[in-house]
Scaffold this active site. Structure first.
Site, PDB file in Angstrom:
ATOM      1  N   LYS A 206       0.698   1.672   5.167  1.00  0.00           N
ATOM      2  CA  LYS A 206       0.821   1.856   3.722  1.00  0.00           C
ATOM      3  C   LYS A 206       2.286   2.143   3.405  1.00  0.00           C
ATOM      4  O   LYS A 206       2.847   3.146   3.855  1.00  0.00           O
ATOM      5  CB  LYS A 206      -0.059   3.015   3.267  1.00  0.00           C
ATOM      6  CG  LYS A 206       0.053   3.282   1.772  1.00  0.00           C
ATOM      7  CD  LYS A 206      -0.991   4.265   1.331  1.00  0.00           C
ATOM      8  CE  LYS A 206      -0.875   4.544  -0.156  1.00  0.00           C
ATOM      9  NZ  LYS A 206      -1.854   5.533  -0.595  1.00  0.00           N
ATOM     10  N   GLU A 245       2.031   2.623  13.617  1.00  0.00           N
ATOM     11  CA  GLU A 245       1.017   3.329  12.825  1.00  0.00           C
ATOM     12  C   GLU A 245      -0.379   2.750  13.070  1.00  0.00           C
ATOM     13  O   GLU A 245      -1.359   3.484  13.204  1.00  0.00           O
ATOM     14  CB  GLU A 245       1.343   3.246  11.323  1.00  0.00           C
ATOM     15  CG  GLU A 245       2.532   4.100  10.896  1.00  0.00           C
ATOM     16  CD  GLU A 245       2.192   5.587  10.811  1.00  0.00           C
ATOM     17  OE1 GLU A 245       1.025   5.976  11.015  1.00  0.00           O
ATOM     18  OE2 GLU A 245       3.123   6.382  10.536  1.00  0.00           O
ATOM     19  N   LYS A 260      -0.978  -2.382   3.045  1.00  0.00           N
ATOM     20  CA  LYS A 260      -0.902  -2.148   1.609  1.00  0.00           C
ATOM     21  C   LYS A 260       0.544  -1.895   1.203  1.00  0.00           C
ATOM     22  O   LYS A 260       1.205  -1.120   1.888  1.00  0.00           O
ATOM     23  CB  LYS A 260      -1.757  -0.919   1.301  1.00  0.00           C
ATOM     24  CG  LYS A 260      -1.772  -0.488  -0.140  1.00  0.00           C
ATOM     25  CD  LYS A 260      -2.576   0.765  -0.265  1.00  0.00           C
ATOM     26  CE  LYS A 260      -2.411   1.286  -1.674  1.00  0.00           C
ATOM     27  NZ  LYS A 260      -2.907   2.607  -1.828  1.00  0.00           N
ATOM     28  N   TYR A 325      -8.614  -5.912  -7.558  1.00  0.00           N
ATOM     29  CA  TYR A 325      -9.158  -5.699  -8.903  1.00  0.00           C
ATOM     30  C   TYR A 325      -9.703  -6.991  -9.488  1.00  0.00           C
ATOM     31  O   TYR A 325     -10.353  -6.978 -10.525  1.00  0.00           O
ATOM     32  CB  TYR A 325      -8.077  -5.087  -9.814  1.00  0.00           C
ATOM     33  CG  TYR A 325      -7.561  -3.788  -9.246  1.00  0.00           C
ATOM     34  CD1 TYR A 325      -8.282  -2.605  -9.422  1.00  0.00           C
ATOM     35  CD2 TYR A 325      -6.396  -3.735  -8.487  1.00  0.00           C
ATOM     36  CE1 TYR A 325      -7.842  -1.409  -8.860  1.00  0.00           C
ATOM     37  CE2 TYR A 325      -5.946  -2.557  -7.922  1.00  0.00           C
ATOM     38  CZ  TYR A 325      -6.671  -1.396  -8.102  1.00  0.00           C
ATOM     39  OH  TYR A 325      -6.249  -0.231  -7.534  1.00  0.00           O
TER      40      TYR A 325
HETATM   41  C1  PBG Z   1      -3.244   7.181  -2.880  1.00  0.00           C
HETATM   42  C2  PBG Z   1      -3.532   5.780  -3.266  1.00  0.00           C
HETATM   43  C3  PBG Z   1      -2.672   4.976  -4.017  1.00  0.00           C
HETATM   44  C4  PBG Z   1      -3.289   3.735  -4.126  1.00  0.00           C
HETATM   45  C5  PBG Z   1      -4.521   3.808  -3.464  1.00  0.00           C
HETATM   46  N1  PBG Z   1      -4.643   5.094  -2.908  1.00  0.00           N
HETATM   47  C6  PBG Z   1      -1.394   5.294  -4.712  1.00  0.00           C
HETATM   48  C7  PBG Z   1      -0.271   5.906  -4.030  1.00  0.00           C
HETATM   49  O1  PBG Z   1      -0.176   5.948  -2.797  1.00  0.00           O
HETATM   50  O2  PBG Z   1       0.586   6.406  -4.759  1.00  0.00           O
HETATM   51  C8  PBG Z   1      -2.692   2.581  -4.852  1.00  0.00           C
HETATM   52  C9  PBG Z   1      -3.562   1.439  -5.168  1.00  0.00           C
HETATM   53  C10 PBG Z   1      -3.027   0.527  -6.200  1.00  0.00           C
HETATM   54  O3  PBG Z   1      -1.857   0.576  -6.600  1.00  0.00           O
HETATM   55  O4  PBG Z   1      -3.808  -0.316  -6.647  1.00  0.00           O
HETATM   56  N2  PBG Z   1      -4.313   7.976  -2.638  1.00  0.00           N
END
Ligand code: PBG
Length: 337
Positions: A206, A245, A260, A325
């Site tokens: 992430k 990771e 992500k 989405y």
């Molecule tokens: C954090 C989390 C985030 C997203 C999913 N889980 C945001 C972040 O890390 O600030 C982002 C998902 C998206 O932008 O659609 N718990």
């Protein structure tokens, strides 16, 4: 012919490669990847209230819904063949504190959503997010002390949250916080309470990304966030770091891993797919969704076609599934064909 390639490709000299693209049926026959509604996970935003929905200003066409309406969304998704939902709560201000204790409140929005969808018997998997930003007053994924994000203390709270979610009926626990050691701690706690059958989908790679902006509006964490998340989320300049990771999360017990954001990180997806033998997911995040929607609405691109192309790109890169989405809209299109 000069040798531009690593391998001898001279067998292609003069070959008419367009033969294989001449007709629609030929292209269908030779398609290398498939996309079906079973490839999608639909993220949903939930809020307090009854029969309420709130449009998210920065995500055209996406709304937050109350728990009763979340059940309807779950039914609609299941009817289109979408296998799972990912639940994200918009926690009320007065329930947020700096300890993030609402994350493990057995009556929190996530728990109530899990209960309602399970009670209604909707045949759909439920994935819950484990991180503190949706519950704390800071908008950070971890506990904050003197401007530092605490690791082990955060993991303790996350373990409590994961156990609460498991008891409330979650099917897959998805830690998204990027703290070290969280997967091992959550796995051990789940096993200790008899939840050996619950899978963990780890947000392993992430990145600290600008593409999460609209999501933070949707869950109400954006305006709270001071600074950024770069001491725990990955540097967008790196790929080896992502492999480390992923490797550690698998070693700690992750059943599936996630990359992500999605589209700007397909090189990471491909590398994970090539180097590891576990299911790989990508999250086409809020900012990606909004870019495509706005460009489509402006008439700059064909939004629907670009949506399908973007989703196919995840499959081509090696994903087993994609959190998006677009899930309902794309599933409806696929089912109508
Ligand atoms: C954090 C989390 C985030 C997203 C999913 N889980 C945001 C972040 O890390 O600030 C982002 C998902 C998206 O932008 O659609 N718990």
């Amino acid at each position: 012919m000069p040798n531009w390639k690593k391998h001898d490709m001279s067998f292609l000299d003069g070959r008419r490669q367009r033969r294989l693209r001449r007709t629609g049926w030929m292209r269908d026959m030779l398609r290398e990847t498939v996309l079906t509604p079973a490839d999608f996970v639909l993220p949903i935003f939930v809020e307090d209230g009854v029969n309420t929905r709130t449009l998210i200003r920065t995500m055209p066409g996406v709304e937050r819904v109350s728990v009763d309406l979340a059940v309807e969304v779950a039914k609609a998704a299941a009817a289109e063949g979408i296998p799972a939902l990912a639940i994200f709560p918009n926690t009320q201000d007065e329930r947020r504190n700096e300890n993030g204790s609402e994350a493990h409140n057995p009556d929190n929005l996530t728990a109530r959503t899990l209960n309602a969808i399970k009670d209604a018997g909707v045949p759909i998997g439920l994935i819950t997010d484990v991180a503190l930003d949706e519950y704390s007053s800071d908008g950070q994924d971890g506990l904050v002390r003197d401007g530092e994000i605490l690791n082990d203390e955060t993991v303790e709270v996350m373990v409590k949250a994961a156990l609460m979610q498991a008891r409330a009926g979650a099917d897959i626990i998805a830690p998204s916080d990027m703290m070290d050691g969280r997967v091992a701690a959550i796995r051990a706690a789940l096993d200790g309470e008899g939840f050996e059958q619950l899978a963990i989908m780890a947000y392993s790679a992430k990145y600290a990304s600008s593409f999460y902006g609209p999501f933070r509006d949707a869950v109400g964490s954006g305006s709270r966030l001071k600074g950024d998340k770069r001491t725990y989320q990955l540097d967008f300049a790196n790929t080896d770091e992502a492999m480390r990771e992923v490797e550690q999360d698998i070693a700690e017990g992750a059943d599936m891993v996630m990359v992500k954001p999605g589209m700007p990180y397909l090189d990471i997806v491909r590398r994970v797919r090539d180097e590891f033998d576990v299911p790989v997911f990508a999250y086409q995040v809020s900012g990606e969704y909004t870019m495509l929607k706005l460009a489509g609405a402006a008439g700059a691109i064909n939004g629907e076609a670009a949506m399908m192309e973007s989703l196919w790109a995840f499959k081509r890169a090696g994903c087993d599934g994609v959190l998006t989405y677009f899930a309902l809209e794309a599933a409806r299109l696929l089912n109508a064909r």
